[in-house]
Write a protein that holds these residues in place. Structure first.
Motif, PDB file in Angstrom:
ATOM      1  N   ALA A  28      53.710  39.265 -42.620  1.00 23.63           N
ATOM      2  CA  ALA A  28      52.679  40.308 -42.511  1.00 23.63           C
ATOM      3  C   ALA A  28      52.085  40.624 -43.892  1.00 23.63           C
ATOM      4  CB  ALA A  28      53.260  41.563 -41.880  1.00 23.63           C
ATOM      5  N   ASN A  41      63.972  40.455 -40.815  1.00 23.66           N
ATOM      6  CA  ASN A  41      62.813  40.099 -39.989  1.00 23.66           C
ATOM      7  C   ASN A  41      61.804  39.283 -40.818  1.00 23.66           C
ATOM      8  OD1 ASN A  41      60.640  39.966 -38.277  1.00 23.66           O
ATOM      9  ND2 ASN A  41      60.246  42.178 -38.218  1.00 23.66           N
ATOM     10  N   VAL A  99      56.582  44.776 -50.002  1.00 20.19           N
ATOM     11  CA  VAL A  99      57.105  44.171 -48.766  1.00 20.19           C
ATOM     12  C   VAL A  99      58.446  43.485 -49.058  1.00 20.19           C
ATOM     13  CG1 VAL A  99      56.697  42.385 -47.006  1.00 20.19           C
ATOM     14  CG2 VAL A  99      54.855  43.939 -47.661  1.00 20.19           C
ATOM     15  N   TRP A 124      61.841  44.800 -47.510  1.00 22.71           N
ATOM     16  CA  TRP A 124      62.515  43.833 -46.627  1.00 22.71           C
ATOM     17  C   TRP A 124      63.986  43.662 -47.069  1.00 22.71           C
ATOM     18  CZ3 TRP A 124      64.229  38.626 -47.599  1.00 22.71           C
ATOM     19  CH2 TRP A 124      64.490  37.868 -46.456  1.00 22.71           C
ATOM     20  N   GLN A 174      59.231  48.861 -39.918  1.00 22.70           N
ATOM     21  CA  GLN A 174      58.478  47.968 -40.804  1.00 22.70           C
ATOM     22  C   GLN A 174      56.985  48.010 -40.492  1.00 22.70           C
ATOM     23  OE1 GLN A 174      60.817  44.429 -40.048  1.00 22.70           O
ATOM     24  NE2 GLN A 174      61.845  44.588 -42.043  1.00 22.70           N
ATOM     25  N   GLY A 175      56.671  48.138 -39.203  1.00 20.62           N
ATOM     26  CA  GLY A 175      55.263  48.268 -38.800  1.00 20.62           C
ATOM     27  C   GLY A 175      54.639  49.517 -39.401  1.00 20.62           C
ATOM     28  N   GLN A 227      52.246  41.400 -35.184  1.00 24.04           N
ATOM     29  CA  GLN A 227      52.894  40.262 -35.853  1.00 24.04           C
ATOM     30  C   GLN A 227      54.325  40.644 -36.250  1.00 24.04           C
ATOM     31  OE1 GLN A 227      50.764  39.205 -39.405  1.00 24.04           O
ATOM     32  NE2 GLN A 227      51.794  37.251 -39.647  1.00 24.04           N
ATOM     33  N   ILE A 228      54.477  41.852 -36.811  1.00 19.00           N
ATOM     34  CA  ILE A 228      55.804  42.297 -37.266  1.00 19.00           C
ATOM     35  C   ILE A 228      56.729  42.498 -36.060  1.00 19.00           C
ATOM     36  CG2 ILE A 228      57.066  44.187 -38.409  1.00 19.00           C
ATOM     37  CD1 ILE A 228      54.461  44.595 -40.098  1.00 19.00           C
ATOM     38  N   HIS A 272      59.035  38.024 -39.963  1.00 16.63           N
ATOM     39  CA  HIS A 272      57.636  38.327 -39.611  1.00 16.63           C
ATOM     40  C   HIS A 272      57.072  39.453 -40.482  1.00 16.63           C
ATOM     41  CE1 HIS A 272      57.828  35.666 -36.154  1.00 16.63           C
ATOM     42  NE2 HIS A 272      59.067  36.110 -36.003  1.00 16.63           N
ATOM     43  N   TYR A 273      57.977  40.290 -40.972  1.00 16.93           N
ATOM     44  CA  TYR A 273      57.538  41.366 -41.877  1.00 16.93           C
ATOM     45  C   TYR A 273      57.024  40.755 -43.186  1.00 16.93           C
ATOM     46  CZ  TYR A 273      57.813  45.670 -44.695  1.00 16.93           C
ATOM     47  OH  TYR A 273      57.527  46.739 -45.509  1.00 16.93           O
ATOM     48  N   SER A 305      61.737  46.707 -36.594  1.00 17.25           N
ATOM     49  CA  SER A 305      60.363  46.190 -36.681  1.00 17.25           C
ATOM     50  C   SER A 305      59.345  47.318 -36.529  1.00 17.25           C
ATOM     51  CB  SER A 305      60.118  45.082 -35.658  1.00 17.25           C
ATOM     52  OG  SER A 305      60.117  45.608 -34.361  1.00 17.25           O
ATOM     53  N   ALA A 312      54.186  48.916 -43.111  1.00 17.19           N
ATOM     54  CA  ALA A 312      53.068  48.007 -43.360  1.00 17.19           C
ATOM     55  C   ALA A 312      51.734  48.722 -43.150  1.00 17.19           C
ATOM     56  CB  ALA A 312      53.169  46.796 -42.440  1.00 17.19           C
TER      57      ALA A 312
END
Lengths: 311, 276
Positions: B159, B153, B138, B142, B73-74, B242-243, B155-156, B70, B77
Motif C-alpha cells: 500500500a 501483513n 509504513v 509495519w 493499518q488501513g 488492498q491492505i 499488503h500494508y 489490517s 494508511a
C-alpha cells in the motif's frame, strides 16, 4: 570555425490578451564571432544584449532568423555541453557550499563524477575561492558570488563562454583578476562573449566589440576601429596660430580649435594630418609636439548612441 | 545522472527548508504513539489487542486478529495519505516555481538537457521525498505492529507503493499549475482544490453537476473531465481494500497514472514553449 553566427535574428515579445503590446528586443540582427576571440557586446539597458544570449542558449526563442553556435544550429541541446554561461543576477541555492554548487551544475552539464573531483578544486583555486569551498554560499559576498558564477560557467571546460556582466559587484583587484583569467582562457583557444555596461572593462580585454541599441546593430569592429572614429591630434605650437592662418586652415576644411599654444585638429587620416603639418611648416609655424588623442570606447559609444537617437 | 542530480538536489533543497524534517518529525510522533499504545496478550481463547492498555476486542483467533490489524493499518494508511497530500504538497510545491526564478532558470536552461528533464527531475525529487517518508512510516509501523502483535501483513507494505503512486498523480497537477503560474501559492491552492473539492463535483457529479443541466453535451463534458483528470480519490479508496485484502478495483490504478502522465506532458509542452 565560427563560434557564433547569426543571421537576421529578430525577437518580438508580445504581452496582453486584449490590448496586444509588442516589444522588439532584436531586429534583423546579424553577427559573426570567430573562435578564440574575446568579443564584447555593448549597449544601453534594454538594447537586447541579454535577449541575444538567451536566444543563443535557447532560454528564449527567436521570432525570425537563424543562429549557429560552434557550427550547430540553435536550438540544439547537446551543443550546450560545449558552452559555459554566467547570467546576470545569477542565484545559487544558499544552502549549498561553493563546492556543492559546482558539483551540482557540473553534473547537469554532463561532466563525470571523476572529472568533477579533479576540476572543482582547481576551478575554486583559479577564481580565488579555495578557502571558501565548504562555506555555504548564503555567506558569500556579491564579488564572491561572481567568482563562483565564473567557476560554474567553466565547470564543463567549455569552448565558448557567455558572460553577462561578469565583473558586476567585484572590487578593482578582483576585476583585474577576472580579466587575467579571461585573457588566459582566450590564450588557451576559448571564445569569450562578453556582455557588459562597464565599457572600460570591455575596452581592456576585447578583441572586437559590437554596439547594439534598441535591438539593432550599430557598429562592429575592433576597439581601435571604434575609437579611431572622431580621433584627433593635439599640436603644441611655438606662439600659437595667427588669426589669418587659422582662417586659411578652416577654409581648407581642417577642423582646428585653438587654446593658447595648444591647437587641436581633427584629421580623417594620416594623409590629411601630413597635409596640415606641411601647411603649418610652410607658414613657418614651429611645432613643438604632436600627440594623437583617441576617443575612449565610452566616448565613441555615447557618440554613436546619441547620433542614433538624433536619427 | 542528470535526473539523479536533480532528485538529490530536491532532497537538499527540502532539507534546507526544514519541511523534510518536519514531515519526518510528524511521522515519528505518530509512530511513537503506535509504539506506546499498541500491545497484545495471549490467552487460551485467543489473542487480545490492547490500545493504551484497554482491550480493543475480545480474544480472537489468528484470522480475526489479522483482519483487526489490517483495519488498524488501513486507518494508519488513510491518515498518512491525508497528511502526505496536505503536508507533502505544501512542502514540495515550491520546487518548480523556485527553479523558474530569474537568475536560476537561466543557469538550468543553459545546461545540456531537455526542459522536460528538468521538470521530471523536480517531480521525481518531490515524489522521492514523499516516498522516503512513506517508506519510513509504513516500514516502521509495519515492524512495530509485527513485533507487538505478531501479524506481518505484506499488503500494508504494498500500500506504501500505491500511496506514492497516488501522490505522484496529485503532484502532476502541482507541476502543471507551477508551470503556468510560476507561483507556489497557486500551485498549492489549485492542488488542494483538486484533491479536496473536485471529487465532490466530479465523482459525485450525478448529485451535483448533473443537476445544473440535463443537456447531453454538458454532461458529456462533465464526464469527459472526470475521466480525463486523475481519479485520485478512487485510487486512495482502493488502498484500504488492498491492505484488507478485499477486492480491489484496478481501473483507477491505470487511469490515474495515464491521466497524470498526460497532464505532465501538457505541462512539459508549455514549459518548453516559454521564454525566460
Amino acid at each position: 570555425m565560427t563560434a557564433i553566427l547569426c543571421q537576421s535574428l529578430s525577437k518580438t515579445y508580445r504581452s496582453g490578451l486584449i490590448r496586444r503590446r509588442e516589444v522588439h528586443a532584436l531586429s534583423d540582427f546579424s553577427l559573426e564571432v570567430q573562435e578564440g576571440e574575446i568579443f564584447g557586446l555593448l549597449g544601453p539597458n534594454g538594447a537586447g544584449k541579454t535577449t541575444f544570449i538567451k536566444i543563443l542558449l535557447s532560454i528564449a526563442r527567436q521570432t525570425a532568423g537563424s543562429a549557429f553556435i560552434l557550427d550547430e544550429k540553435v536550438p540544439e541541446a547537446k551543443i550546450r555541453s560545449r558552452i559555459g554561461y554566467l547570467p546576470e543576477n545569477h542565484r545559487y541555492p544558499g544552502y549549498l557550499s561553493g563546492e556543492q554548487v559546482l558539483r551540482f551544475f557540473g553534473q547537469l552539464s554532463g561532466v563525470s563524477s571523476g572529472d568533477l573531483s579533479l576540476r572543482i578544486p582547481s576551478l575554486l583555486e583559479l577564481v580565488g575561492l579555495a578557502q571558501w569551498r565548504t562555506v555555504k554560499v548564503k555567506r558569500y559576498s556579491k564579488g564572491m558570488m561572481q567568482r563562483l558564477g565564473l567557476a560554474q560557467a567553466l565547470v564543463n571546460d567549455p569552448e565558448l563562454l557567455f558572460l553577462d556582466e561578469p565583473t558586476d559587484g567585484v572590487d578593482p583587484v578582483g576585476r583585474k583578476e577576472i580579466r587575467d583569467i579571461l585573457t588566459g582562457l582566450r590564450d588557451r583557444g576559448k571564445t569569450i562573449f562578453l556582455n557588459s555596461h562597464l565599457l572600460s572593462e570591455v575596452e581592456l580585454i576585447s578583441d572586437r566589440v559590437a554596439i547594439l541599441d534598441r535591438g539593432r546593430l550599430l557598429r562592429v569592429g575592433t576597439v581601435d576601429d571604434l575609437t579611431s572614429e572622431g580621433s584627433h591630434y593635439r599640436f603644441t605650437l611655438e606662439g600659437g596660430l595667427s588669426e589669418a592662418l587659422l582662417q586659411e586652415a578652416r577654409a581648407r576644411a581642417y577642423h582646428l580649435q585653438q587654446d593658447g599654444e595648444k591647437v587641436t585638429a581633427k584629421c580623417a587620416d594620416s594623409h590629411e594630418l601630413n597635409q596640415l603639418i606641411d601647411m603649418l611648416r610652410r607658414h613657418g609655424v614651429l611645432i613643438r609636439s604632436i600627440a594623437p588623442e583617441r576617443s575612449s570606447l565610452e566616448e565613441s559609444f555615447i557618440r554613436l548612441i546619441k547620433n542614433e537617437e538624433a536619427g | 545522472m542528470k535526473l539523479l542530480a536533480l532528485l538529490l538536489h530536491a532532497f537538499l533543497e527540502l532539507k534546507a527548508k526544514i519541511t523534510l524534517i518536519v514531515l519526518a518529525g510528524i511521522s515519528t510522533l505518530v509512530l511513537l504513539v503506535v509504539l506506546l499504545a499498541l500491545s497484545s496478550g495471549q490467552s487460551e481463547a485467543g489473542t487480545t489487542l490492547f490500545i493504551f492498555g484497554q482491550p480493543a476486542s475480545p480474544p480472537v483467533a489468528p484470522d480475526a486478529l489479522a483482519k483487526l490489524v489490517s483495519q488498524i493499518q488501513g486507518e494508519l494508511a488513510g491518515g498518512l495519505f491525508f497528511g502526505i497530500s496536505l503536508f507533502g504538497v505544501f512542502a514540495t510545491a515550491s520546487l518548480i516555481p523556485d527553479a523558474q526564478e530569474k537568475g536560476t532558470i537561466d543557469i538550468y536552461l543553459s545546461k545540456p538537457m531537455a526542459r522536460w528533464q528538468l521538470l521530471l527531475g523536480k517531480q521525481l525529487g518531490a515524489v522521492g521525498v514523499v516516498f522516503a517518508n512513506i517508506v519510513y512510516f509504513v516500514g516502521a509501523s509495519w515492524l512495530i505492529i509485527g513485533l507487538k502483535v505478531g501479524v506481518w501483513n505484506p499488503h500494508y507494505l504494498a500500500a506504501g507503493l500505491s500511496m506514492t503512486l497516488a501522490f505522484a498523480c496529485l503532484y502532476s497537477i502541482v507541476v502543471f499549475l507551477a508551470v503556468i503560474s510560476r507561483s507556489t501559492a497557486i500551485s498549492i491552492i489549485g492542488a488542494f482544490i483538486y484533491y479536496f473539492i473536485a471529487p465532490v463535483f466530479l465523482e459525485g457529479r450525478e448529485s451535483t453537476l448533473y443537476l445544473i443541466s440535463e443537456n447531453a453535451v454538458y454532461r458529456a463534458i462533465v464526464d469527459g473531465l472526470y475521466y480525463a483528470l486523475p481519479q485520485i480519490t478512487a485510487l486512495t479508496s482502493n488502498i484500504g481494500n488492498q491492505i484488507a485484502q478485499s477486492p480491489v478495483e484496478w481501473v483507477p490504478f491505470l487511469q490515474a497514472p495515464l491521466s497524470a502522465a498526460a497532464i505532465f506532458g501538457v505541462a512539459a509542452l508549455l514549459f518548453n514553449r516559454t521564454d525566460y
